[in-house]
Enzyme design. Structure first.
Site, PDB file in Angstrom:
ATOM      1  N   ARG A  74     -13.006  -1.755  -2.610  1.00 33.87           N
ATOM      2  CA  ARG A  74     -11.914  -0.812  -2.866  1.00 33.87           C
ATOM      3  C   ARG A  74     -10.552  -1.450  -2.523  1.00 33.87           C
ATOM      4  NH1 ARG A  74      -9.969   2.347  -6.149  1.00 33.87           N
ATOM      5  NH2 ARG A  74      -8.350   0.833  -5.889  1.00 33.87           N
ATOM      6  N   CYS A 130      -7.129  -2.549  -4.857  1.00 30.96           N
ATOM      7  CA  CYS A 130      -5.763  -2.124  -4.561  1.00 30.96           C
ATOM      8  C   CYS A 130      -4.847  -3.344  -4.452  1.00 30.96           C
ATOM      9  CB  CYS A 130      -5.711  -1.342  -3.254  1.00 30.96           C
ATOM     10  SG  CYS A 130      -6.096   0.401  -3.435  1.00 30.96           S
ATOM     11  N   CYS A 156       0.853  -1.196   0.000  1.00 36.06           N
ATOM     12  CA  CYS A 156       0.000   0.000   0.000  1.00 36.06           C
ATOM     13  C   CYS A 156       0.885   1.241   0.000  1.00 36.06           C
ATOM     14  CB  CYS A 156      -0.873   0.050   1.246  1.00 36.06           C
ATOM     15  SG  CYS A 156      -1.828  -1.422   1.566  1.00 36.06           S
TER      16      CYS A 156
END
Lengths: 202, 103, 266
Positions: free
Chosen positions: C223, C227, C175
């Protein structure tokens, strides 16, 4: 050995801030990854859990020491394999396609499909491609500014092959080292950057 | 079955601003489902808005309009409390009419 | 007075929205203003409320007795305190885990039935997305206030933080790769710096969102899954503890944000 010392130093520093026995969150992360994800094709849980030395060091919240960074660069430079035939430039037109292709390595991709480099995702390269990202620096006029010496060829090759060899903890994937791109694909990207006929240098 | 619209109409100075949000799949007929078969076309063909009994907007729509379309337009001559009626008809013959009062 | 039909028709096709408006933050604000009162998430909220109140499952009961953390049936303000520790299951759950729990314990569905369709696909609507839209909308205007009081809540936060910084896989991504610097983008998509409190608040407070490119309200689970896919990580199991831990970290990072979802996004 240096790396080991860095790790020990980090653990010691963490120990200072917490007086009570802290839970081993790293072990919890491993446990959760193993239980909560699904392997598919080339996207295996093992690769996600078992970080290599670079990934492990670069996953820390905070800056690494200069020594640690240097040791990453050194160890990664040793992984770079230059083309056996000493030919560095392929076909820039194919390079554009590779730079545009963001597929490969995702759990949604067909196993065995050809991976792209997705270079435009992060870099400006040609004037024609306006939908470029800004994660990395602009590479427009890359060859024009640097010339076509063997030194530049080797430097650029190493950068694409293993970005960690020049910037430790770089955000850029290690395209050659990780086996994302083939030698031929890297040659095509080299041509996109360095061929005087490539739109990059127009 | 046709689902209700959300219509808002507000008097702003000398004009009424109308906002219409429609629930419709607006399938183009070009998309494929997970089974690989084409999803049949299903879209709104015409939409008409009346203020009281006069047409203030008459549209022809097609597959280029997105799912759940949103329309906004202005017209002169409306007053508070006046009735705005919106009607659409889709390619399957389905239709829906909703009404609101200008605020 | 003659009526003049000055019609400005906003035929918002997906193509148009993507190319013309995804450029920078300012344009996105203009875009948001343009779409004021035009968020189809409203319909999802209405459908979700109906689903919440409709008797279903083998037990033929509604979800109205579901305890989202503020007592059975309390929907208002529940989302801004999630994920949280639930003593009845002795674990930390996010909204979607809790919903599944309620569908199983109250309505009598099996786990498989309760998680059959977490995300809508063309022609196959999800029950969960509208329920999420309804529940999250009931926290609009409230401040994000995830508590880290229970040891398991703290643990979830710490694990989530570790996951955020975890770089691995074929591309060495995590991330942190895309979300730790200001003013970066991939292609034309702006990337929020989630280590910056203001940006983390702005992003978290606007999920779930109706995504124009997909024509659906998409949840936090959706979401994060997107990712993780792009990070070249393996496919996360739906509503798993790993995702809840990551959500906990993000929710806490957004502490104090005025909640404003379901929003509308590209």
């Amino acid at each position: 050995m240096k790396k080991l010392m860095v790790l020990i130093a980090t653990i010691a520093a963490a120990g200072c801030s917490s007086s009570t026995v802290e839970k081993d969150y790293d072990a919890e992360v491993v446990r959760l990854i193993n239980s909560d994800f699904k392997s598919k094709g080339s996207v295996q849980i093992e690769k996600f859990v078992q970080q290599d030395e670079v990934q492990k060091l670069c996953s820390q919240d905070g800056e690494l020491s200069q020594d640690a960074l240097a040791s990453i660069r050194d160890s990664q430079m040793k992984t770079v394999k230059y083309p056996a035939d000493d030919q560095y430039l392929g076909d820039w037109e194919k390079g554009i396609k590779i730079a545009n292709n963001g597929k490969g390595g995702q759990f949604s991709d067909k196993p065995g499909s050809v991976s792209g480099g997705n270079c435009f995702g992060c870099h400006q390269i040609t004037k024609e491609e306006v939908a470029f990202g800004t994660m990395g620096p602009s590479l427009y006029q890359y060859g024009k500014l640097r010339g076509n010496s063997k030194e530049i060829y080797q430097y650029t090759w190493a950068k694409i092959y293993n970005a960690q060899a020049s910037i430790a903890c770089s955000n850029m994937p290690r395209f050659g080292h990780a086996g994302i791109l083939t030698e031929e694909q890297i040659k095509d990207l080299m041509a996109l950057l360095l061929d005087p006929e490539s739109p990059t240098n127009k | 079955m046709a689902k209700p619209m959300r219509i808002r109409a507000k008097l702003k100075g000398d004009h009424v601003e109308a906002k219409i949000l429609i629930q419709h799949d607006m399938e183009t007929g070009l998309r494929k489902g997970s089974d690989g078969a084409k999803i049949p076309a299903h879209f709104i063909k015409t939409l008409t808005v009346k203020y009281e009994d006069k047409v203030v907007l008459d549209t022809v729509m097609g597959i280029a309009v997105s799912k759940d379309p949103f329309l906004s337009f202005k017209f002169k001559g409306g007053e508070k409390g006046g009735k705005l009626t919106v009607t659409w008809v889709d390619n399957s013959g389905d239709t829906r009419t909703d009404t609101t009062a200008v605020k | 007075m003659r009526l003049i039909g000055q019609a400005i028709l906003l035929a918002l096709t997906m193509q148009l929205t993507v190319s013309a408006f995804a450029d920078d933050a300012e344009d996105n604000d203009i875009y948001a203003e343009f779409l004021e009162d035009g968020n189809p998430a409203e319909f999802s909220e209405i459908n979700g409320e109906e689903l919440w109140k409709t008797k279903a499952g083998p037990n033929n009961v509604s979800l109205e007795q579901c305890d989202l953390g503020k007592g059975p049936g309390v929907v208002e303000g529940a989302y801004v305190e999630l994920p949280r520790y639930f003593s009845d299951v002795n674990k930390v759950m996010d909204l979607e885990q809790r919903l599944i729990h309620c569908r199983m314990t109250l309505q009598g569905l099996t786990q498989e039935e309760a998680t059959k369709q977490p995300f809508s696909k063309p022609g196959k609507a999800s029950d969960i997305e509208p329920l999420v839209a309804y529940i999250t909308a009931a926290s609009k205007g409230m401040k994000m206030a995830v508590k880290l009081e229970h040891p398991m809540e703290k643990e979830a936060y710490e694990i989530g933080k570790k996951l955020f910084f975890h770089r691995a896989g074929s591309h060495d991504f995590g991330c942190v790769t895309c979300h730790s610097a200001d003013n970066k983008r991939i292609r034309l998509q702006n990337l929020p710096n989630l280590l910056d409190k203001k940006q983390a608040q702005k992003v978290y407070a606007t999920w779930p969102a109706y995504r124009l490119s997909q024509g659906e309200v998409r949840s936090m689970q959706h979401r994060l899954r997107s990712c993780i896919r792009q990070q070249r990580f393996p496919n996360p199991k739906y509503a798993s503890d790993a995702i809840t831990a990551l959500t906990m970290y993000l929710a806490k990072s957004a502490d104090g944000a005025v909640y404003a979802a379901p929003a509308i996004k590209r």
